[in-house]
Design an enzyme around this catalytic site. Sequence first.
Site, mmCIF file in Angstrom:
data_model
loop_
_atom_site.group_PDB
_atom_site.id
_atom_site.type_symbol
_atom_site.label_atom_id
_atom_site.label_comp_id
_atom_site.label_asym_id
_atom_site.label_seq_id
_atom_site.Cartn_x
_atom_site.Cartn_y
_atom_site.Cartn_z
ATOM 1 N N HIS A 237 0.831 -1.207 0.000
ATOM 2 C CA HIS A 237 0.000 0.000 0.000
ATOM 3 C C HIS A 237 0.871 1.264 0.000
ATOM 4 O O HIS A 237 0.784 2.113 -0.874
ATOM 5 C CB HIS A 237 -0.896 0.023 1.237
ATOM 6 C CG HIS A 237 -1.721 -1.200 1.416
ATOM 7 N ND1 HIS A 237 -2.736 -1.533 0.560
ATOM 8 C CD2 HIS A 237 -1.691 -2.180 2.363
ATOM 9 C CE1 HIS A 237 -3.306 -2.656 0.976
ATOM 10 N NE2 HIS A 237 -2.688 -3.067 2.058
HETATM 11 C C1 BDR Z 1 -3.260 1.223 4.843
HETATM 12 O O1 BDR Z 1 -3.649 0.905 6.174
HETATM 13 C C2 BDR Z 1 -2.523 0.536 6.925
HETATM 14 O O2 BDR Z 1 -2.763 -0.642 7.623
HETATM 15 C C3 BDR Z 1 -1.356 0.426 5.987
HETATM 16 O O3 BDR Z 1 -0.166 0.881 6.614
HETATM 17 C C4 BDR Z 1 -1.742 1.294 4.831
HETATM 18 O O4 BDR Z 1 -1.331 2.633 5.021
HETATM 19 C C5 BDR Z 1 -3.847 0.189 3.915
HETATM 20 O O5 BDR Z 1 -5.233 0.173 4.017
#
Ligand code: BDR
Length: 313
Positions: A237
């Site tokens: 992500h």
């Molecule tokens: C996002 O949520 C967090 O758990 C991760 O670091 C990322 O920024 C993904 O949905």
Amino acid sequence: MALPIVIDTDPGIDDALAIMLAAASPEVEIRGLVAVAGNVGIDDTSANAAALADLLRLDCPVGRGASGPLRRRDATAAHDVHGADGLGGHRLPASARTLEPGIALLARLVDESAEPVTVVPIGPLTDIALLMDERPAAARRIGRIVLMGGGARDVLGNVTPVAEFNVWFDPDAAARVFAFGVPITMIGLNATHQATVGRAHLLRLFASGGPVADLVGRLLDGYHGTDADGRGGMPQHDSLAVAAVVDPAVVTTVPAFVDVEDRGRLTSGMTVVDESGRFGAINAEVAVHVDVERFRDLLDTRLSVLDATLRRG
Ligand code: BDR
Ligand code: CA
């Protein structure tokens, strides 16, 4: 000349990889890290941000931002995915750095830069919304916001069927940011679920075998999220958002009007993405396609060079 960036982050396993990618990329200069509560509480995210800055020998200030959402009272951390302390159980040596107040630091870094700063929020958007409310003149100086959050088209949510964690955690902040008027690139789940990375994609890094390889190996092993493709890769992500700054050709974007559902009974935290522009003025470029091979190669190349540099001392 390197593009000045500030990363607002809640480390966070994938946040750690994102910060490493930025540190390893000459196209950008990290002017500061600001921690926000999200994946874990603010004590842990700020401690992790400072410890990562030490590990990567970052010569930049580290800030401690918001300890919770603007209004939402039922947001919960993501210990199930990121472990008790945010780095999947892997503790880095504690940092002795003095942390600056996060919103003031964001304002100063944006204000004092001769060139427009790109802000890369990879956690909940609370700090950025507070900057916009408390220091609007500084916020208007931001060149672009490249954020990881939300979802469009085929993948909308990971906390609920329609809400992604960063936006779900503080939907009021996200709504404020999308409405503010600074150019935004949105890297949502529909893009990050294309960008899966496992050990098999980082062969040069693991052959290098230094401190970055060690940490990345532990982080990938400590990740307890769902494989997007069922083939053992972790959706990247946050490092995809950094990659979109370092090498914009990694993602293809489309212009859209984006707003955030901040009070729906079933849809709170949903990014509503209108690619037609019929329901509101275009306010974002939304990533819809990832050049996955280019992204994995960027990550492997950059992290292996960083690893060798740190190994040499
Ligand atoms: C996002 O949520 C967090 O758990 C991760 O670091 C990322 O920024 C993904 O949905
Ligand atoms: Ca994050």
